[in-house]
Design a protein around this motif. Structure first.
Motif, short mmCIF file in Angstrom:
data_model
loop_
_atom_site.label_atom_id
_atom_site.label_comp_id
_atom_site.label_asym_id
_atom_site.label_seq_id
_atom_site.Cartn_x
_atom_site.Cartn_y
_atom_site.Cartn_z
N MET A 27 0.86 -1.19 0.00
CA MET A 27 0.00 0.00 0.00
C MET A 27 0.89 1.23 0.00
SD MET A 27 -2.00 -1.62 3.13
CE MET A 27 -0.35 -2.12 3.60
N GLY A 28 0.26 2.38 -0.05
CA GLY A 28 1.00 3.62 0.05
C GLY A 28 1.27 3.99 1.50
N PRO A 29 2.01 5.09 1.71
CA PRO A 29 2.25 5.56 3.07
C PRO A 29 0.95 5.77 3.83
CG PRO A 29 3.64 6.73 1.51
CD PRO A 29 2.68 5.92 0.70
N ASN A 30 0.93 5.34 5.07
CA ASN A 30 -0.23 5.44 5.96
C ASN A 30 -1.39 4.53 5.55
OD1 ASN A 30 1.02 7.59 7.50
ND2 ASN A 30 0.55 8.94 5.78
N GLY A 31 -1.18 3.66 4.58
CA GLY A 31 -2.20 2.69 4.22
C GLY A 31 -2.34 1.62 5.28
N GLU A 32 -3.51 1.06 5.41
CA GLU A 32 -3.77 0.03 6.40
C GLU A 32 -3.87 -1.35 5.75
OE1 GLU A 32 -3.71 0.12 9.63
OE2 GLU A 32 -3.31 2.28 9.65
N PRO A 33 -3.06 -2.31 6.18
CA PRO A 33 -3.13 -3.65 5.59
C PRO A 33 -4.52 -4.27 5.68
CG PRO A 33 -1.15 -3.42 6.94
CD PRO A 33 -1.98 -2.18 7.17
N ALA A 34 -5.29 -3.89 6.69
CA ALA A 34 -6.64 -4.44 6.84
C ALA A 34 -7.50 -4.16 5.62
CB ALA A 34 -7.30 -3.87 8.09
N SER A 35 -7.19 -3.10 4.89
CA SER A 35 -7.98 -2.75 3.71
C SER A 35 -7.82 -3.79 2.60
CB SER A 35 -7.56 -1.38 3.18
OG SER A 35 -6.23 -1.41 2.68
N MET A 36 -6.82 -4.66 2.72
CA MET A 36 -6.57 -5.68 1.71
C MET A 36 -7.02 -7.07 2.17
SD MET A 36 -3.10 -4.81 -0.30
CE MET A 36 -2.66 -3.20 -0.89
N ARG A 37 -7.79 -7.13 3.23
CA ARG A 37 -8.21 -8.41 3.79
C ARG A 37 -8.89 -9.29 2.73
NH1 ARG A 37 -6.69 -12.25 6.25
NH2 ARG A 37 -6.06 -10.92 7.99
N SER A 38 -9.79 -8.71 1.95
CA SER A 38 -10.49 -9.50 0.94
C SER A 38 -9.52 -10.07 -0.09
CB SER A 38 -11.55 -8.65 0.24
OG SER A 38 -12.21 -9.38 -0.77
N LEU A 39 -8.57 -9.25 -0.55
CA LEU A 39 -7.59 -9.71 -1.53
C LEU A 39 -6.68 -10.78 -0.92
CD1 LEU A 39 -6.30 -9.51 -4.30
CD2 LEU A 39 -4.98 -7.54 -3.49
N ILE A 40 -6.30 -10.61 0.33
CA ILE A 40 -5.49 -11.61 1.01
C ILE A 40 -6.21 -12.95 1.02
CG2 ILE A 40 -4.57 -12.31 3.27
CD1 ILE A 40 -4.02 -9.31 3.79
N ASP A 41 -7.48 -12.93 1.39
CA ASP A 41 -8.25 -14.17 1.46
C ASP A 41 -8.38 -14.84 0.09
OD1 ASP A 41 -8.59 -13.76 4.16
OD2 ASP A 41 -10.61 -12.93 3.98
N LYS A 42 -8.59 -14.03 -0.95
CA LYS A 42 -8.72 -14.59 -2.30
C LYS A 42 -7.43 -15.27 -2.74
CE LYS A 42 -12.95 -13.07 -3.28
NZ LYS A 42 -13.22 -12.23 -2.12
N LEU A 43 -6.31 -14.62 -2.51
CA LEU A 43 -5.02 -15.18 -2.93
C LEU A 43 -4.65 -16.40 -2.09
CD1 LEU A 43 -3.06 -11.86 -3.45
CD2 LEU A 43 -3.73 -13.47 -5.23
N ALA A 44 -4.96 -16.35 -0.81
CA ALA A 44 -4.69 -17.51 0.05
C ALA A 44 -5.51 -18.71 -0.41
CB ALA A 44 -5.00 -17.17 1.51
N GLY A 45 -6.71 -18.45 -0.90
CA GLY A 45 -7.57 -19.52 -1.41
C GLY A 45 -7.02 -20.16 -2.67
N LYS A 46 -6.04 -19.49 -3.29
CA LYS A 46 -5.38 -20.03 -4.47
C LYS A 46 -4.00 -20.59 -4.13
CE LYS A 46 -7.91 -17.00 -7.62
NZ LYS A 46 -7.85 -15.97 -8.67
N SER A 47 -3.82 -20.91 -2.84
CA SER A 47 -2.59 -21.55 -2.33
C SER A 47 -1.36 -20.65 -2.44
CB SER A 47 -2.33 -22.87 -3.06
OG SER A 47 -3.41 -23.76 -2.87
N CYS A 48 -1.57 -19.34 -2.33
CA CYS A 48 -0.44 -18.41 -2.30
C CYS A 48 -0.09 -18.06 -0.85
CB CYS A 48 -0.78 -17.12 -3.04
SG CYS A 48 -1.01 -17.30 -4.82
N GLN A 49 1.17 -17.85 -0.60
CA GLN A 49 1.62 -17.22 0.64
C GLN A 49 1.44 -15.72 0.43
OE1 GLN A 49 1.93 -19.53 2.81
NE2 GLN A 49 4.04 -20.25 2.99
N VAL A 50 0.73 -15.05 1.31
CA VAL A 50 0.39 -13.64 1.09
C VAL A 50 0.78 -12.81 2.31
CG1 VAL A 50 -1.41 -12.05 0.33
CG2 VAL A 50 -1.65 -14.50 -0.14
#
Length: 211
Positions: A27-50
């Motif tokens: 993310m950019g400066p001051n971005g919150e990783p929580a904002s990517m929770r949905s993307l994290i879950d999608k990629l993890a569902g495809k057997s990626c380390q995220v």
């Protein structure tokens, strides 16, 4: 890490460790990783380390320090060559990392995420920012923070040494209406930036995080 504590969101399977396909979300400066929770879950569902690290830089002038910390994180994990996804100003962090450490990342996925509007949202946004430059301000870094002065859209000195396979995601719209032919200024801006990145534009206006 030697640089100090680092908050990291993500999904990491110890059984796979660094041998699995790893995707780093930036993310950019001051971005919150929580904002990517949905993307994290999608990629993890495809057997990626995220992993989505909250790098400490609070402005883009600190990007070199953020790059050093990201390299330290990858070394600590034993991750050799992850895919880097950069969202908005996070795209600049990804580009800078690839410039500084060309052999430590595979491809880059760069996205203008914050500029997707419907018509009502566009009208509201233009009242706040009549220039609408905020919709692609991050990517002006490719031209050293300003609009290109020549018609050939030559990259600025920030891009010296850059070479990478890039997927470039951009919501092509014109005043909040889908613009698949890229006749409006947002579509034309996307073409300009894609030219510098030596890639094509992937229109994400009608996509969600599932693609």
């Amino acid at each position: 890490l030697a640089s100090g504590p680092l908050a990291v969101w993500g999904s990491w399977d110890p059984a796979l460790g660094a041998t699995g396909r790893t995707v780093i979300l930036l993310m950019g400066p001051n971005g919150e990783p929580a904002s990517m929770r949905s993307l994290i879950d999608k990629l993890a569902g495809k057997s990626c380390q995220v992993l989505a690290p909250k790098l400490p830089g609070t402005n883009i002038k600190q990007v070199e320090g953020d790059v050093k910390i990201l390299l330290e994180l990858l070394d600590w994990l034993g991750v050799a060559k992850p895919l880097l996804y950069g969202r908005d100003w996070g795209a600049i962090r990804a580009i800078k990392f690839k410039i500084c450490h060309p052999k430590r990342a595979t491809e880059l996925v760069l996205e203008n995420f914050g500029a997707k509007y419907n018509e009502a949202e566009y009208k509201a946004q233009i009242k706040k920012d009549p220039t609408m430059i905020g919709d692609f301000e991050a990517f002006l870094w490719l031209f050293d923070g300003t609009f290109p002065k020549t018609g050939d859209c030559a990259p600025g000195s920030n891009m010296k040494g850059f070479k990478a396979k890039v997927s470039f995601l951009w919501p092509c719209h014109n005043a909040g209406r889908h613009d698949p032919k890229r006749k409006g200024w947002m579509g034309k801006a996307a073409i300009m930036f894609a030219k510098v990145l030596k890639t094509e534009v992937v229109d994400t206006y009608l996509m969600d995080e599932d693609g």
